[in-house]
Design a protein around this motif. Sequence first.
Motif, PDB file in Angstrom:
ATOM      1  N   LEU A 123      -6.397   3.710   1.254  1.00 52.38           N
ATOM      2  CA  LEU A 123      -5.225   4.158   0.516  1.00 52.38           C
ATOM      3  C   LEU A 123      -4.870   3.167  -0.589  1.00 52.38           C
ATOM      4  O   LEU A 123      -4.422   3.569  -1.668  1.00 52.38           O
ATOM      5  CB  LEU A 123      -4.039   4.339   1.472  1.00 52.38           C
ATOM      6  CG  LEU A 123      -4.178   5.458   2.517  1.00 52.38           C
ATOM      7  CD1 LEU A 123      -2.983   5.452   3.468  1.00 52.38           C
ATOM      8  CD2 LEU A 123      -4.306   6.814   1.837  1.00 52.38           C
TER       9      LEU A 123
ATOM     10  N   ARG B  77      -4.883   3.839  -4.602  1.00 56.60           N
ATOM     11  CA  ARG B  77      -3.728   3.472  -5.433  1.00 56.60           C
ATOM     12  C   ARG B  77      -4.177   2.661  -6.646  1.00 56.60           C
ATOM     13  O   ARG B  77      -3.640   2.830  -7.756  1.00 56.60           O
ATOM     14  CB  ARG B  77      -2.737   2.674  -4.589  1.00 56.60           C
ATOM     15  CG  ARG B  77      -1.488   2.208  -5.323  1.00 56.60           C
ATOM     16  CD  ARG B  77      -0.557   3.349  -5.642  1.00 56.60           C
ATOM     17  NE  ARG B  77       0.662   2.858  -6.253  1.00 56.60           N
ATOM     18  CZ  ARG B  77       1.761   2.513  -5.576  1.00 56.60           C
ATOM     19  NH1 ARG B  77       1.785   2.621  -4.249  1.00 56.60           N
ATOM     20  NH2 ARG B  77       2.833   2.084  -6.191  1.00 56.60           N
TER      21      ARG B  77
ATOM     22  N   PRO C 172       0.124   2.438   4.466  1.00 52.77           N
ATOM     23  CA  PRO C 172       0.057   2.849   3.056  1.00 52.77           C
ATOM     24  C   PRO C 172       0.500   1.723   2.127  1.00 52.77           C
ATOM     25  O   PRO C 172       0.990   0.677   2.568  1.00 52.77           O
ATOM     26  CB  PRO C 172       1.017   4.050   2.990  1.00 52.77           C
ATOM     27  CG  PRO C 172       1.173   4.505   4.391  1.00 52.77           C
ATOM     28  CD  PRO C 172       1.029   3.285   5.248  1.00 52.77           C
TER      29      PRO C 172
END
Length: 274
Positions: free
Chosen positions: A141, A145, A190
């Motif tokens: 994740l 990003r 996350p």
Amino acid sequence: MDSATSEKSIIALDSWLQTPAGAYVRAWEQRLLDELTADIFGFNALQIGTPQIDALAASRMPNKWLADTRLQRGTPPATARSATLSFDASELPFASQSLDLVVLPHVLEFAAEPHQVLREVERVLIPEGQLIICGFNPASLWGLRKMTARITGAHYLPEAGELISMPRIKDWLKLLNMGVSHSHFGCYAPACRTEPWLARYAFMDRAGTRWWPYFGAVYVVQSIKRVKGMRLIGPAWSKKSGKAPVAVPAANKHEEPVARGTISVLESQKSSDG
């Protein structure tokens, strides 16, 4: 990436490691590095870069060094330790086959020449010496990003630097005859910027190792230097007598020690004379 850009990237990493996400990564890597290095034996160990992490804290080796890869240190971060050495990681000031352990925490992705860094590490490691690499996982994740930040401009990880996947690292190590012995993934939360939000996703660390183990934000690879053509040689046997050579008595301290090969020759001559 040139050397100046690489140095700026390392400084950016220093600042990022002070954030809640950076503390989250440092805590996980410190626990794992303590576990791994405690069982590696030898005399000389070297950590290159990232002084915010004490990669050799649990190591029992008598000689341990922390090296800084920045040419101009400036003001060190509050959580950083003082480096004992400062040099370019692509030119290590150590003799060939002189180190038992080298740790590279987040060095390769911010290095100007990551291949040259690995070649230098392979050179200075003794046969069966060990290398531990920490890196950010692009297949996570956090890696996603970083990819979207190129469009949105909202960077989470340090902007500069190239994330290197674990399979790619393994390919590089294989070319250098470095066999991978263990690999680990961690930090499954996350890309949150605050400590309360990271704490809310703590359950993902427990579930991630079981359900999606290869998608952790960071990884650690442990490898061993293999030297082709080296093998243990057993005692020489006499072809004529078919008997094993007799060892020199341990109580005879006044005679010079005799090599196994010499004993074998003497036994062979003795057998032929008889």
